[in-house]
Design an enzyme around this catalytic site. Sequence first.
Site, short mmCIF file in Angstrom:
data_model
loop_
_atom_site.label_atom_id
_atom_site.label_comp_id
_atom_site.label_asym_id
_atom_site.label_seq_id
_atom_site.Cartn_x
_atom_site.Cartn_y
_atom_site.Cartn_z
CE LYS A 49 -0.46 0.23 5.02
NZ LYS A 49 -1.39 0.32 6.23
CE1 TYR A 281 11.05 32.33 3.98
CE2 TYR A 281 10.98 29.95 4.14
CZ TYR A 281 10.77 30.98 3.13
OH TYR A 281 10.75 31.05 1.83
#
Length: 391
Positions: A49, A281
């Site tokens: 999956k 940042y």
Amino acid sequence: MTALPGGAPGSAAATPMRARAVVDLAAVRANVHALRERAPRAELMAVVKSDGYGHGALPCARAARQAGATWLGTATPQEALALRAAGDTGRLLCWLWTPGGPWREAVEADVDVSVSGMWALREAAAAARATGRTARVQLKIDTGLGRNGCQPADWPELISAARAAEAEGTLAVTGIWSHFACADEPGHPSIPAQLAAYREALAAAERVGLAPEVRHIANSPATLTIPESHFDLVRPGISVYGLSPSPEIGLPAEFGLRPAMTLSADIALVKRVPSGHGVSYGHQYVTPGETTLALIPVGYADGIPRHASGTGPVLVGGKWRTVAGRVAMDQFAVDLGGDTVEVGDEAVLFGPGDRGEPTAEDWARAAGTISYEIVTRIGTRVPRVHLDDLP
């Protein structure tokens, strides 16, 4: 059982890549062999999956089949149907259904569909009648995880209805299964409690006349450490890709597993900066002295966890470095101190650890998460390069 059709071994493209996730298919095969040795009397389902936990579902499914996985497992029906479209004809289970899903397509493709309630049984039966085929259905019992699966109070109704549909030829109950909540916590009291509830559900199904081909509850940690849970089939996921489901139960090498994915990127910029220079940042990192910064051109848009800002480890120039400041959308920096590297040199974020590089588990600790999330979140901007030693 028929494996996925073969293909040419993967190789890096001629054009240099900004970043790449190299997946060692030989490691996938070796991991499946190691898992089969842990459960020698049971069949093995390789769970592929989420694009093979980020490793590439189709190549990893092929490798797992080659190593003796007689089943594949997916969450969504779309994942299962993609495997069929790629040529896989072996046993295949899909378990995450919603009303109106592609039941008919799954029945036509001979996919085993999981049913956890009456609504799903009705939709599977309707698809079977529409196609004129017998639907292969696996019934899931909630033994205590509290997610998908039929509650024990509703189990008698579900198994009786399933047996009636089976008697009329609409469907065949091919499996009865469940899932552990705490198999990665050795000694947790829920483990024997769930096993007892599962055995009770099996006995009830037998009393109404159901005789499934496979009974299964063992996920990766149970496959590795709880032999009494193996029944007819084990269902490993993360361990197929060489990662331990939990460091508390053991490291990959202790189970004969090898991490299959190595994530790396080419350094995009190297520059000297003065003392007191803010990096990324918010200036959460400020250089303590004159130093050299290297720019790594991957960020949270590529799946690098922003939660690992200031903590994420990277092998650059033969040494472990740490993300300097915040991980941005497309890039982050590392402080090289007194060292230097060249633009274009490789920075290794994680791999098996053979070369001293960090592992996915190291990143999981740095980000406060689990290794499953580290590998599955690597985004589509990062090409998968599949290495294979088979012709």
